[in-house]
Design a protein around this motif. Sequence first.
Motif, mmCIF file in Angstrom:
data_model
loop_
_atom_site.group_PDB
_atom_site.id
_atom_site.type_symbol
_atom_site.label_atom_id
_atom_site.label_comp_id
_atom_site.label_asym_id
_atom_site.label_seq_id
_atom_site.Cartn_x
_atom_site.Cartn_y
_atom_site.Cartn_z
ATOM 1 N N GLU A 1 69.085 -32.168 8.087
ATOM 2 C CA GLU A 1 68.792 -32.360 6.667
ATOM 3 C C GLU A 1 69.908 -31.861 5.753
ATOM 4 O OE1 GLU A 1 65.103 -30.330 6.263
ATOM 5 O OE2 GLU A 1 63.898 -32.049 6.920
ATOM 6 N N ARG A 2 70.660 -30.886 6.217
ATOM 7 C CA ARG A 2 71.758 -30.358 5.408
ATOM 8 C C ARG A 2 73.096 -30.982 5.787
ATOM 9 N NH1 ARG A 2 70.580 -26.271 2.145
ATOM 10 N NH2 ARG A 2 68.589 -25.167 2.389
ATOM 11 N N GLY A 3 73.066 -31.902 6.738
ATOM 12 C CA GLY A 3 74.295 -32.577 7.133
ATOM 13 C C GLY A 3 74.594 -33.755 6.219
ATOM 14 N N SER A 4 75.667 -34.466 6.519
ATOM 15 C CA SER A 4 76.059 -35.624 5.710
ATOM 16 C C SER A 4 76.506 -36.747 6.627
ATOM 17 C CB SER A 4 77.181 -35.242 4.733
ATOM 18 O OG SER A 4 78.324 -34.772 5.444
ATOM 19 N N LEU A 5 76.673 -37.920 6.045
ATOM 20 C CA LEU A 5 77.121 -39.095 6.783
ATOM 21 C C LEU A 5 78.616 -39.288 6.590
ATOM 22 C CD1 LEU A 5 74.243 -41.593 5.865
ATOM 23 C CD2 LEU A 5 74.461 -40.182 7.921
ATOM 24 N N ALA A 6 79.266 -39.761 7.640
ATOM 25 C CA ALA A 6 80.699 -40.037 7.543
ATOM 26 C C ALA A 6 80.934 -41.178 6.566
ATOM 27 C CB ALA A 6 81.261 -40.380 8.919
ATOM 28 N N GLY A 7 82.140 -41.247 6.052
ATOM 29 C CA GLY A 7 82.479 -42.311 5.115
ATOM 30 C C GLY A 7 82.336 -43.689 5.741
ATOM 31 N N GLY A 8 81.920 -44.649 4.921
ATOM 32 C CA GLY A 8 81.726 -46.010 5.393
ATOM 33 C C GLY A 8 80.256 -46.393 5.359
ATOM 34 N N SER A 9 79.984 -47.639 5.010
ATOM 35 C CA SER A 9 78.605 -48.100 4.913
ATOM 36 C C SER A 9 78.019 -48.403 6.287
ATOM 37 C CB SER A 9 78.534 -49.357 4.038
ATOM 38 O OG SER A 9 77.232 -49.884 4.016
ATOM 39 N N LEU A 10 76.708 -48.172 6.424
ATOM 40 C CA LEU A 10 75.995 -48.484 7.663
ATOM 41 C C LEU A 10 75.423 -49.898 7.640
ATOM 42 C CD1 LEU A 10 74.029 -45.117 8.015
ATOM 43 C CD2 LEU A 10 76.092 -45.808 9.253
ATOM 44 N N ARG A 11 75.669 -50.602 6.596
ATOM 45 C CA ARG A 11 75.078 -51.936 6.433
ATOM 46 C C ARG A 11 75.691 -52.933 7.405
ATOM 47 N NH1 ARG A 11 74.092 -54.465 0.455
ATOM 48 N NH2 ARG A 11 72.763 -56.229 1.056
ATOM 49 N N ASN A 12 74.820 -53.654 8.107
ATOM 50 C CA ASN A 12 75.263 -54.795 8.913
ATOM 51 C C ASN A 12 74.139 -55.823 8.882
ATOM 52 O OD1 ASN A 12 73.638 -54.534 11.641
ATOM 53 N ND2 ASN A 12 74.423 -52.484 11.217
ATOM 54 N N ASP A 13 74.384 -56.903 8.167
ATOM 55 C CA ASP A 13 73.383 -57.960 8.012
ATOM 56 C C ASP A 13 74.062 -59.314 8.059
ATOM 57 O OD1 ASP A 13 74.694 -58.013 5.588
ATOM 58 O OD2 ASP A 13 73.043 -57.158 4.439
ATOM 59 N N GLY A 14 73.417 -60.321 7.508
ATOM 60 C CA GLY A 14 73.966 -61.671 7.589
ATOM 61 C C GLY A 14 75.341 -61.831 6.995
ATOM 62 N N ALA A 15 75.724 -60.930 6.098
ATOM 63 C CA ALA A 15 77.041 -61.053 5.471
ATOM 64 C C ALA A 15 78.171 -60.690 6.429
ATOM 65 C CB ALA A 15 77.108 -60.169 4.230
ATOM 66 N N SER A 16 77.879 -59.862 7.435
ATOM 67 C CA SER A 16 78.924 -59.413 8.352
ATOM 68 C C SER A 16 78.722 -59.902 9.785
ATOM 69 C CB SER A 16 78.996 -57.877 8.346
ATOM 70 O OG SER A 16 77.740 -57.326 8.720
ATOM 71 N N LEU A 17 77.664 -60.664 10.034
ATOM 72 C CA LEU A 17 77.358 -61.152 11.379
ATOM 73 C C LEU A 17 77.454 -62.667 11.421
ATOM 74 C CD1 LEU A 17 74.164 -58.965 11.947
ATOM 75 C CD2 LEU A 17 76.442 -58.536 12.892
ATOM 76 N N ASP A 18 77.758 -63.214 12.609
ATOM 77 C CA ASP A 18 77.785 -64.669 12.711
ATOM 78 C C ASP A 18 76.359 -65.183 12.973
ATOM 79 O OD1 ASP A 18 77.175 -64.610 15.512
ATOM 80 O OD2 ASP A 18 79.296 -64.351 15.993
ATOM 81 N N ALA A 19 76.191 -66.504 13.018
ATOM 82 C CA ALA A 19 74.861 -67.103 13.103
ATOM 83 C C ALA A 19 74.135 -66.729 14.391
ATOM 84 C CB ALA A 19 74.975 -68.625 12.980
ATOM 85 N N ASP A 20 74.837 -66.711 15.537
ATOM 86 C CA ASP A 20 74.188 -66.387 16.806
ATOM 87 C C ASP A 20 73.765 -64.918 16.851
ATOM 88 O OD1 ASP A 20 74.361 -68.958 17.940
ATOM 89 O OD2 ASP A 20 76.458 -68.607 18.513
ATOM 90 N N GLN A 21 74.630 -64.038 16.350
ATOM 91 C CA GLN A 21 74.271 -62.622 16.301
ATOM 92 C C GLN A 21 73.044 -62.406 15.410
ATOM 93 O OE1 GLN A 21 78.048 -61.191 14.827
ATOM 94 N NE2 GLN A 21 78.689 -60.434 16.856
ATOM 95 N N THR A 22 73.038 -63.055 14.258
ATOM 96 C CA THR A 22 71.912 -62.915 13.334
ATOM 97 C C THR A 22 70.622 -63.442 13.956
ATOM 98 O OG1 THR A 22 73.404 -63.130 11.424
ATOM 99 C CG2 THR A 22 71.060 -63.520 11.041
ATOM 100 N N ALA A 23 70.689 -64.587 14.635
ATOM 101 C CA ALA A 23 69.492 -65.170 15.260
ATOM 102 C C ALA A 23 68.924 -64.246 16.327
ATOM 103 C CB ALA A 23 69.834 -66.534 15.854
ATOM 104 N N TYR A 24 69.779 -63.674 17.137
ATOM 105 C CA TYR A 24 69.294 -62.770 18.193
ATOM 106 C C TYR A 24 68.642 -61.528 17.586
ATOM 107 C CZ TYR A 24 69.179 -59.005 21.519
ATOM 108 O OH TYR A 24 68.750 -57.932 22.249
ATOM 109 N N LEU A 25 69.308 -60.914 16.604
ATOM 110 C CA LEU A 25 68.785 -59.674 16.025
ATOM 111 C C LEU A 25 67.470 -59.908 15.279
ATOM 112 C CD1 LEU A 25 72.128 -58.092 14.780
ATOM 113 C CD2 LEU A 25 70.729 -57.351 16.722
#
Length: 408
Positions: A244-268
């Motif tokens: 709870e007192r820690g932090s996250l490293a720099g960089g976003s954790l977001r990975n969705d349709g904007a960063s994935l191809d069609a086959d990856q998105t379909a599987y997930l």
Amino acid sequence: MSIPPPPGAPQPQEPQGPYPQGQYPPAPGPVPGPYGPYGPPPYQTWGQGYSPYARPAPVNALAVASLVLGILCCVPAVGLVLGLVALGQIRRKGERGRSMAITGSVLSSLGLALWVVALATGGLSEAWDGFKEGARGNGSLSRGECFDAPDGLQGSFYDLDEVPCADRHDGEVFAVVKVPGGRFPGDDEVSDMAGEKCYPLRSSYAMDTWALPDDVDVYFVVPSADSWRTGDRDITCAFGNTDERGSLAGGSLRNDGASLDADQTAYLKAANLLDAALDSAPVDTPEDDLAAHTEWAGEVSDALTEEVGLLRDRTWPADVREPVDTLVRELEALEKPWAEAADAQDVDAFYQHYDDAIRLDDPDRSVSTRKALGLATTPPASDGDGVGKGDGRGVGEGGGGGDSGLDV
């Protein structure tokens, strides 16, 4: 011998007659008025309460009020009305304050015009929203924004500081959920609602949950009784460090349709159906609420059936087709004990079929498919694409929430 009078004006003589000396006969006829026939005396005495100094006319109170309201511009319509009424009173009573009444009326007219423009353009609504936001702090952030909290991801706080996701930060918002209005339901109920809502939504932001670092957990920011009174109805779902007192490293954790191809998105999308079903596990044990657990088992069975259908119906690239077929067969085998658990008539039968599902579950079964699709291939320490997905909860440990909540 008589002595003649001294020279000068002759002295009046007392008339002779039947009246004593010093008295005179009354004048003939009635005496007009209180002062006799010659009118009032040529002077007047001071009357009671008369002041020998001239006093200035009083200042009209409505004129003063109109000027004050015109300057403050808080209720311009009232200031304008008071100014017009004051002008009429000043004319009738001879009071002072005409310039104040005119100034107050002019300022109120300008203020009223500004209010009309603000209403027409929506500026007043934005100002009110800004006031409410200031009243409850910056607790409500938008999806995709990162923040720092005053004391880490714990306890209560007044505001959150938005920071760039590229730098180290305490949390990253992956969803914002609106709570129904009405009376404040209480801290415990809001936290339970947050756990139920936030956990299933994490895969819509980070579709590949295997790609999340092992030190990432789910937190939520919930309204407090105080912020509820200012209109706060937002549950903010966020990723944070398991400490709870820690932090996250720099960089976003977001990975969705904007960063994935069609086959990856379909599987997930197919795989995350099962994750969402598993996250809805009842809080009580099967002994306490068997009906809730059989219903949950039915939801897991339905999710597996739908996942199999999506994987089987899609046309995959040649190098992905074989691992997908293997995965489909394993998922079909896993669906059967869940369907049987859904039909269990007693607790023993439910546990028997549930244990069969656990034995058939293999967290590594999707590694080959993920490798062929170019996705993360290392199962998280407590996660997998099957039973035990999420926080590694067993039957009766409940779905989401825990103590990972913050009050705003």
